[in-house]
Every structure is written in structure tokens, then in C-alpha cells.
Design a protein around this motif. Structure first.
Motif, short mmCIF file in Angstrom:
data_model
loop_
_atom_site.label_atom_id
_atom_site.label_comp_id
_atom_site.label_asym_id
_atom_site.label_seq_id
_atom_site.Cartn_x
_atom_site.Cartn_y
_atom_site.Cartn_z
N THR A 19 -2.57 -10.89 5.93
CA THR A 19 -3.56 -10.24 6.81
C THR A 19 -4.49 -11.28 7.42
OG1 THR A 19 -3.46 -8.26 5.41
CG2 THR A 19 -5.31 -8.43 6.93
N PRO A 130 -6.89 -5.47 1.78
CA PRO A 130 -5.58 -4.81 1.85
C PRO A 130 -5.18 -4.39 0.44
CG PRO A 130 -5.35 -7.22 2.09
CD PRO A 130 -6.77 -6.94 1.72
N VAL A 181 -7.46 -1.44 3.88
CA VAL A 181 -6.26 -1.14 4.66
C VAL A 181 -5.04 -1.17 3.76
CG1 VAL A 181 -6.11 -3.58 5.37
CG2 VAL A 181 -4.83 -1.83 6.64
N ASN A 183 -1.30 -1.62 2.80
CA ASN A 183 -0.34 -2.60 3.32
C ASN A 183 1.04 -2.38 2.70
OD1 ASN A 183 0.60 -4.94 4.66
ND2 ASN A 183 0.13 -6.23 2.89
N SER A 212 -8.76 1.89 7.14
CA SER A 212 -8.02 1.64 8.38
C SER A 212 -6.62 2.24 8.25
CB SER A 212 -7.92 0.14 8.63
OG SER A 212 -7.20 -0.12 9.83
N ASP A 213 -6.00 2.55 9.38
CA ASP A 213 -4.60 2.98 9.33
C ASP A 213 -3.78 1.90 8.63
OD1 ASP A 213 -4.49 4.47 12.65
OD2 ASP A 213 -5.11 5.29 10.70
N LEU A 258 -5.82 -2.81 13.58
CA LEU A 258 -6.73 -3.22 12.50
C LEU A 258 -7.94 -3.94 13.10
CD1 LEU A 258 -7.53 -3.63 9.56
CD2 LEU A 258 -6.07 -5.67 9.51
N THR A 261 -10.28 -1.43 14.44
CA THR A 261 -10.95 -0.68 13.37
C THR A 261 -12.09 -1.50 12.76
OG1 THR A 261 -8.85 0.41 12.88
CG2 THR A 261 -10.58 0.58 11.21
#
Ligand SMILES: Nc1ncnc2c1ncn2[C@@H]1O[C@H](COP(=O)(O)OP(=O)(O)OP(=O)(O)O)[C@@H](O)[C@H]1O
Ligand SMILES: Nc1ncnc2c1ncn2[C@@H]1O[C@H](COP(=O)(O)OP(=O)(O)OP(=O)(O)O)[C@@H](O)[C@H]1O
Ligand SMILES: [Mg+2]
Ligand SMILES: [Mg+2]
Lengths: 269, 269
Positions: A19, A130, A181, A183, A212-213, A258, A261
Motif C-alpha cells: 500500500t 490495511p 482498508v 486488503n 475505505s473500500d 483509496l 478516501t
């Protein structure tokens, strides 16, 4: 000074380095000045990723955006206090060197509770955490009741973040923005995925993080590590024998989403 | 005395804890006396997995095999030497307690280079190293040329294992059996998977490890963490709302195949 983004999670293999590298390259391609710091001085995943990128740019003749980068090498002293003072100095001097000439500093942290890790959490403006779509990963945030999903107890990493946040607030009244997020998510929804989602939502209110998505499990996020290329780059290459794929475009979109966001101080929507 | 199996890999999230728990339960179900040790004193994934199992056995009334277990809590001293002596004592006293009453001791290690981690590698008979199907994970074993797959240089974790092996051989002429197993493998073969496979095979000759068939990415390996159940257990349960699946049987087979590959001192084929 630069806006500091830390990729943090005490849980190993949650996707911090992946990330961090993708965020840094994404921000560079958006035209920002980006510097990176690798605080995983033993493993150096981010450092090697960027070294591979530098080497590939030279070998292939391709122009590739590369952030200004430094890492803090491991320090061994007999006294813990001495080791920490030395690491503090290395980090602060490194930051002083870059913080006025860049818009963003992306810091990668190790998957263990180290002094440098705690220090990074105290200086960040945005914390990106993540985590795998897994209650094993979730366990470093909180313990939940197996049946009701109710939060039984906050775990060690969440406590670390809470401590860091409090210290930061007391120090300069700044608020750490915490974004979690998921992952390596599978494309198929599963009972497990629904459960992790429910637990995260309950916890987000209690711990004060935004969600976050998720980012999908995509080979493209790791396949090009040896040449230092990311999902944000053009990957079609005769040498590599690669062609564009839908997964590539989707991967790029996930990273961009991301970035959005994170609500970074950028002149963008 | 007991045969010691260590799940080791400095790379975070490679699957050490998941593999350690599944190996321990598999061996218990085969009728062996098994003890477990968690050297990840901060994260305690294995310890919590087994605590959840104990709690679920009590709550559900199900008989569940549970290994005798201990963990070494984190030690903070101002002097590194003092901390290490304290950890050494805790580990050795714990082992003395269990090594004559069990056939196998399965030790889970943290995803970072700690004193306890190095110690575990020096006392193991069988070292199981899971790793993700990824050149990022591979990087802690060796650096390879991006195009030719040739090994450029041995990395830090491989050096750690080599040091541990040499010390063990000098100490009591015993040979550490090193088995690498790819974990969280996708069902679809990819160019990346072929590359990691090729790199591992080249490296196995050079570093002296054997390669076990990979373990697939299966939600069943993590979904039941909160109730401490594993792929080796019966998972059909009205409370949990679960039914038997083909993936469950396949997961069980993958763990059993790993046990076979380890060539443990067992009276089995
Ligand atoms: N979205 C993704 N899709 C595919 N593979 C991924 C993805 N994210 C991470 N990976 C892979 O998963 C593994 C763990 O990722 P990574 O090394 O970035 O995690 P980490 O949190 O930095 O680990 P550590 O705790 O060891 O520092 C690596 O092999 C990486 O290549
Ligand atoms: N074969 C598998 N299928 C599905 N999920 C898996 C599998 N193996 C591991 N996982 C999941 O991947 C994540 C990492 O696994 P695990 O915690 O066992 O690794 P680890 O090496 O012990 O990590 P650490 O370095 O943090 O100790 C966890 O969320 C776990 O539930
Ligand atoms: Mg990392
Ligand atoms: Mg673990």
C-alpha cells in the motif's frame, strides 16, 4: 511542511509495504512531490521495491517517477535507551532533510511493535491501516464475541494507535485521521467477509477510524516487484512480455479510490 | 524427547500461525501427544486461537483436542542482555516442563527477527517455512534477477536459518530439516506463480530446503478462528450455521499432505 502518511498495522503481511509503495507512486503521478521512509530496517520491502524501480528505469531507459527515499538501518546497542536515541536521531534528521521540499511523506512501518513504529504513529497526519479480510488480522484491533460480533475488548494495536493519537493531540492539537482498508479481498462474497465487515463497522465508531473500500487480491499488486513497477505504471512491455489487462485498470482504480478516501490536502475532487 | 517443529519466516503474514495451529491439531487427531509454544508474545495469534478453542469446547459441550500450551510474554528491560536472559529462561523452563511428555512440540514464531525467534531456530528438528506466492515474500530468502531468475544474493532470513543450522550441527551433530511450503495459493495458475515456483526450485538446491505442495487460499483456514476450530475439525454445527463443503475436505487433505511431506518420526506411511 509535508503531510505525513503512515502505513501502519502491527499484524504482519496485512499489506503495509504494498500500500505504501502504491500510494507514493500514485501521488507522484498526480504531480505531487513525494518522499518515502522505510522504518522496517531489517526487511526493507519498500526500500528494495524502490531500488528495483531505480534499476529497471536505468536498464530499460524508461522514465519512472521515483520518490526521494531513506530508511533507518537497524541499530543494535546493549542499552535499549541508547538504541532508541540513535533511531530517533536518524529518523528526525532524515525527516528534516525532506519535510520542506515535499508535499507528502509516505512512511512504511514494520509488522511488529518497535520504537520507530510507535514514533511514526506519533508524527503522522493520516494513518492508513490495511488488513486482510480475516478475524485473525482483526484480532490485533479488537476481540469480538464469536456469535454476536460485539466488541469484547480492544487489542494491542488499537491501543497503540489510541496512545499515539492522544499524545499527538496533547502535543500540537492535531488530529490523526485513521483510515482502515481491507486488503487482498476475494472477488466472491463469503460469510466470513460479511462477518469481518460487520465487526469493522461496529469497531469504527468505537475507535474512530473511517473505512475505505477494500483493495482486491490481484497478482498485479506484487508481480512486478522485481522491476519495481506498480499497478499505477504502464506495464505493457516487450521485455517483460506483458499486455494490458482489465485487472490492471481495476487495480489502478482501487488505489486511486483509496487516495480519494484519504481526503488528503490536494487540489482535487 | 519430543520432536520440535518450528513454523518460521521473518516475513509477516506468510501463514506461520495458521500453519502451526493446523499442524498441531492434525497431529493431535492422529493420536500423538502434542504441545505448543507461542513465541509471538505480543501478537499471540496461536495463543488466542487455542484460547478460543478452549472456550468454544466449554460453551458447545464438544470434545476438542487441545495441545498443552504456553507462551513467553514480552520482556522489557533496559539492558538487552538482561531481557534475553529472561526470555531464554522462560523458554527453557517451559520446554523442560513438556519435552518428555509429548511426541511433538509445535512452536510459532513472530514475523520479525527477535532473540526468541533465533533461539527457536536453534532448537528445532523440523523447520516449516510458509510463504505467500509472491516475490515480495521470496525476497527475505533471496534476491533474484528479474529476467533470468538467477539467485543474485541470499537474504537475511535465509542467512538466519543457515546460521541456526550450523550452530545446531556443531552443538549436537543434528540436522535441521527445512521444508518450505507456499501458502494462500490461488486456484488459477499465473505467470507469477510459475516464476515463484521456478525461483524456489533454484533456491532449494542452493539453500538445502525441500518444497512441499502448496496450501491454497481457503476461507476455511481462517473463518473459524473466533471459535478456535480448524480445517481438521468437524465444522458442521447448528450454532455456527455451517454445513460440510468440498473446500473443507480439500483443506484437510492439504494439511495432511504437509504432515506427510514433513517425514516426521511417526508410525505412518
Ligand atoms: N492487494 C494485493 N493483491 C495481491 N497481493 C498482495 C496484495 N497486497 C499485498 N500482497 C502481497 O501480500 C504479501 C504481504 O504484503 P506486504 O508485504 O505489503 O505486507 P506488509 O504488511 O508490509 O508485511 P510485513 O508485516 O512483513 O511488513 C506480499 O507477498 C504482497 O506481495
Ligand atoms: N491458507 C490460507 N487460506 C486463507 N487464509 C489464510 C491462509 N493462511 C493464512 N491465512 C490468513 O492470512 C493472514 C496471515 O496468516 P498468519 O497470521 O497465519 O501469518 P503469520 O505468518 O503467522 O503472520 P505474523 O507474521 O503476523 O505472525 C491471516 O489473516 C490468516 O487468517
Ligand atoms: Mg512490510
Ligand atoms: Mg503469526
Amino acid at each position: 511542511t509535508a503531510h505525513v502518511i503512515v502505513c501502519g498495522n502491527e499484524k504482519g503481511g496485512s499489506g503495509k509495504s504494498t500500500t505504501a509503495v502504491h500510494l507514493a507512486i500514485a501521488l507522484l503521478k498526480m504531480g505531487h512531490r513525494v518522499a518515502t521512509v522505510d522504518l522496517d530496517g531489517r526487511q526493507l520491502s519498500m526500500t528494495r521495491y524502490l531500488e528495483n524501480r531505480r534499476r529497471w528505469a536505468a536498464a530499460s531507459g524508461n522514465q519512472l517517477e521515483i520518490p526521494q527515499h531513506f530508511h533507518v538501518p537497524p541499530v543494535r546497542r546493549n542499552s535499549v535507551g541508547e538504541a532508541e536515541r540513535s533511531e530517533f536521531k536518524a529518523l528526525m534528521e532524515g525527516l528534516a532533510e525532506i519535510e520542506y521540499r515535499h508535499d507528502f511523506i509516505v512512511i512504511d512501518t514494520p509488522g511488529s511493535d518497535t520504537y520507530l513504529n510507535r514514533l511514526a504513529h506519533r508524527i503522522c497526519d493520516t494513518l492508513v491501516t490495511p488488513l486482510n479480510d480475516s478475524l485473525v488480522d482483526f484480532d490485533v484491533l479488537a476481540r469480538v464475541d464469536a456469535v454476536s460480533n460485539e466488541v469484547i475488548e480492544i487489542s494491542q494495536y488499537a491501543e497503540s494507535v489510541r496512545d499515539a493519537r492522544r499524545e499527538r493531540r496533547n502535543a500540537d492539537n492535531a488530529m490523526l485521521d485513521w483510515v482502515v482498508v481491507r486488503n487482498r479481498m476475494a472477488f466472491i462474497n463469503s460469510r466470513n467477509e460479511t462477518k469481518v465487515d460487520a465487526c469493522l463497522r461496529k469497531l469504527s465508531a468505537q475507535l474512530g477510524f473511517r473505512i475505505s473500500d477494500g483493495i482486491s487480491e490481484r497478482v498485479i499488486f506484487r508481480e512486478f516487484f522485481p522491476v519495481g513497477l506498480t499497478a499505477l505504471d504502464e506495464l505493457e512491455d516487450r521485455v517483460l512480455g506483458t499486455r494490458p489487462t482489465l485487472s490492471h485498470l481495476a487495480a489502478r482504480q482501487e488505489i486511486r479510490r483509496l487516495v480519494q478516501t484519504l481526503r488528503l490536502p490536494i487540489g482535487e475532487d
